[in-house]
Design an enzyme around this catalytic site. Sequence first.
Site, PDB file in Angstrom:
ATOM      1  N   THR A  20       0.822  -1.213   0.000  1.00 52.91           N
ATOM      2  CA  THR A  20       0.000   0.000   0.000  1.00 52.91           C
ATOM      3  C   THR A  20       0.852   1.257   0.000  1.00 52.91           C
ATOM      4  O   THR A  20       0.445   2.293  -0.520  1.00 52.91           O
ATOM      5  CB  THR A  20      -0.931  -0.021   1.229  1.00 52.91           C
ATOM      6  OG1 THR A  20      -1.812  -1.132   1.080  1.00 52.91           O
ATOM      7  CG2 THR A  20      -1.743   1.253   1.366  1.00 52.91           C
ATOM      8  N   TYR A  34      -8.316   0.935  -3.097  1.00 52.74           N
ATOM      9  CA  TYR A  34      -7.205   1.371  -3.946  1.00 52.74           C
ATOM     10  C   TYR A  34      -6.509   0.123  -4.440  1.00 52.74           C
ATOM     11  O   TYR A  34      -6.839  -0.992  -4.030  1.00 52.74           O
ATOM     12  CB  TYR A  34      -6.216   2.224  -3.126  1.00 52.74           C
ATOM     13  CG  TYR A  34      -5.681   1.462  -1.934  1.00 52.74           C
ATOM     14  CD1 TYR A  34      -6.329   1.499  -0.698  1.00 52.74           C
ATOM     15  CD2 TYR A  34      -4.558   0.649  -2.060  1.00 52.74           C
ATOM     16  CE1 TYR A  34      -5.877   0.761   0.375  1.00 52.74           C
ATOM     17  CE2 TYR A  34      -4.095  -0.099  -0.981  1.00 52.74           C
ATOM     18  CZ  TYR A  34      -4.759  -0.041   0.225  1.00 52.74           C
ATOM     19  OH  TYR A  34      -4.312  -0.790   1.281  1.00 52.74           O
ATOM     20  N   SER A  67       1.584  -7.522  -0.484  1.00 55.67           N
ATOM     21  CA  SER A  67       2.368  -8.459   0.326  1.00 55.67           C
ATOM     22  C   SER A  67       1.636  -9.748   0.664  1.00 55.67           C
ATOM     23  O   SER A  67       2.257 -10.730   1.070  1.00 55.67           O
ATOM     24  CB  SER A  67       2.877  -7.775   1.591  1.00 55.67           C
ATOM     25  OG  SER A  67       1.856  -7.635   2.538  1.00 55.67           O
ATOM     26  N   THR A 100       1.751  -4.223   4.270  1.00 57.84           N
ATOM     27  CA  THR A 100       1.667  -4.462   5.715  1.00 57.84           C
ATOM     28  C   THR A 100       1.100  -5.838   6.073  1.00 57.84           C
ATOM     29  O   THR A 100       1.254  -6.292   7.204  1.00 57.84           O
ATOM     30  CB  THR A 100       0.814  -3.373   6.396  1.00 57.84           C
ATOM     31  OG1 THR A 100      -0.464  -3.355   5.777  1.00 57.84           O
ATOM     32  CG2 THR A 100       1.478  -2.019   6.295  1.00 57.84           C
ATOM     33  N   ASP A 101       0.432  -6.498   5.105  1.00 61.39           N
ATOM     34  CA  ASP A 101      -0.238  -7.765   5.441  1.00 61.39           C
ATOM     35  C   ASP A 101       0.734  -8.851   5.907  1.00 61.39           C
ATOM     36  O   ASP A 101       0.408  -9.637   6.805  1.00 61.39           O
ATOM     37  CB  ASP A 101      -1.056  -8.274   4.247  1.00 61.39           C
ATOM     38  CG  ASP A 101      -2.299  -7.421   4.022  1.00 61.39           C
ATOM     39  OD1 ASP A 101      -2.584  -6.550   4.858  1.00 61.39           O
ATOM     40  OD2 ASP A 101      -2.978  -7.620   2.993  1.00 61.39           O
ATOM     41  N   LYS A 173       0.684  -6.979  12.822  1.00 68.03           N
ATOM     42  CA  LYS A 173      -0.424  -6.124  12.374  1.00 68.03           C
ATOM     43  C   LYS A 173      -1.669  -6.527  13.156  1.00 68.03           C
ATOM     44  O   LYS A 173      -2.139  -7.655  13.064  1.00 68.03           O
ATOM     45  CB  LYS A 173      -0.645  -6.311  10.874  1.00 68.03           C
ATOM     46  CG  LYS A 173      -1.708  -5.395  10.288  1.00 68.03           C
ATOM     47  CD  LYS A 173      -1.770  -5.530   8.765  1.00 68.03           C
ATOM     48  CE  LYS A 173      -2.783  -4.585   8.167  1.00 68.03           C
ATOM     49  NZ  LYS A 173      -2.777  -4.633   6.688  1.00 68.03           N
ATOM     50  N   GLU A 294      -1.785 -27.628  28.777  1.00 70.16           N
ATOM     51  CA  GLU A 294      -2.887 -27.983  27.855  1.00 70.16           C
ATOM     52  C   GLU A 294      -2.694 -29.345  27.188  1.00 70.16           C
ATOM     53  O   GLU A 294      -3.620 -30.115  27.063  1.00 70.16           O
ATOM     54  CB  GLU A 294      -3.093 -26.940  26.753  1.00 70.16           C
ATOM     55  CG  GLU A 294      -3.645 -25.622  27.217  1.00 70.16           C
ATOM     56  CD  GLU A 294      -5.136 -25.670  27.503  1.00 70.16           C
ATOM     57  OE1 GLU A 294      -5.751 -26.716  27.221  1.00 70.16           O
ATOM     58  OE2 GLU A 294      -5.657 -24.674  28.016  1.00 70.16           O
TER      59      GLU A 294
HETATM   60  N1  LIG Z   1      -1.580  -1.856   3.908  1.00 66.49           N
HETATM   61  C1  LIG Z   1      -1.104  -2.761   3.040  1.00 66.49           C
HETATM   62  O1  LIG Z   1       0.032  -2.661   2.658  1.00 66.49           O
HETATM   63  C2  LIG Z   1      -1.993  -3.906   2.655  1.00 66.49           C
HETATM   64  C3  LIG Z   1      -1.709  -4.558   1.337  1.00 66.49           C
HETATM   65  N2  LIG Z   1      -2.705  -5.561   1.072  1.00 66.49           N
HETATM   66  C4  LIG Z   1      -0.342  -5.243   1.308  1.00 66.49           C
HETATM   67  O2  LIG Z   1       0.011  -5.908   2.242  1.00 66.49           O
HETATM   68  O3  LIG Z   1       0.356  -5.146   0.330  1.00 66.49           O
END
Ligand SMILES: NC(=O)C[C@H](N)C(=O)O
Length: 337
Positions: A20, A34, A67, A100-101, A173, A294
């Site tokens: 992103t 986007y 990602s 970020t994923d 995340k 457990e």
């Molecule tokens: N905020 C992001 O970067 C999400 C995006 N789907 C990625 O991981 O490339």
Amino acid sequence: KEAETQQKLANVVVLATGGTIAGAGASAANSATYQAAKVGIEQLIAAVPQLGQLANVRGEQVMQIASESITNDNLLQLGRRVAELADSKDVDGIVITHGTDTLEETAYFLNLVEKTDKPIIVVGSMRPGTAMSADGMLNLYNAVAVASSKDARGKGVLVTMNDEIQSGRDVSKMINIKTEAFKSAWGPLGMVVEGKSYWFRLPAKRHTMDSEFDIKTIESLPDVEIAYSYGNVSDTAYKALAQSGAKAIIHAGTGNGSVSSRVVPTLQALRKDGVQIIRSSHVNAGGFVLRNAEQPDDKYDWVVAHDLNPQKARILAMVALTKTNDSKELQRMFWEY
Ligand SMILES: NC(=O)C[C@H](N)C(=O)O
């Protein structure tokens, strides 16, 4: 005079992988709708002219993907390029722009396999650069600031999001719609404000220079898969993953990595067939799985992931399995990294 300041500034390479932070939406109101991985690295760097006051910055487009689509081959490709740059005398720090994923997975992978004390910073954004109040510019500025600072050396792979400096090992995340998305159960290592880093704590786990793993000796990564647990879970996914060739299965367990009585016999049988069973927890704020709590791990010869979430446990298991298939050694690694 200009040549003099350039000489004094650190040399930072920005490796771009997409995400992103390189995203673009149709309108400035599109903060969530986007396309990721659209904008090239030269444009990203040009959008923050202040980077030039922090460091001599140059960019390299390593890949251009969202990602969630990162593969093990992508990880190896990126890891090898980072190692080459880290070996180069005229590189002082490395920044990786990333979606970020799976950012937390890549950051942890690099933390395990890069033999350098030079700063390596992984950074992303929650909004595309075209959106109002986009967070990528400042996150990138902060990443370059930390990458060019001597204080960041030897602290393992770091993540700069939302003004915080996080350990690549711990950070995860936690939410997908806020700019305050990345958290660690054990707290950030520091803050970066107006281009200056302020440190508060250090990572306690083995990383980079102190790691027994080295990207230069890893040719490929074994297949390690994750199976999610919940009420009424069946053993179908576990069986299918093993049948498709998984060398280890990360049990993304409830609570303390607990295992449903419907699944226990299957995991016992899979372990007997040679598949490593690694118990982790998918609780939201961070799991804490202990041996023989457990489930009788000693008796079943299972491994626990301790505080690593399932996706980070997958990364460590893959890297660890390049060295050993001994469950005791694997468990040692899960305590130490
Ligand atoms: N905020 C992001 O970067 C999400 C995006 N789907 C990625 O991981 O490339």
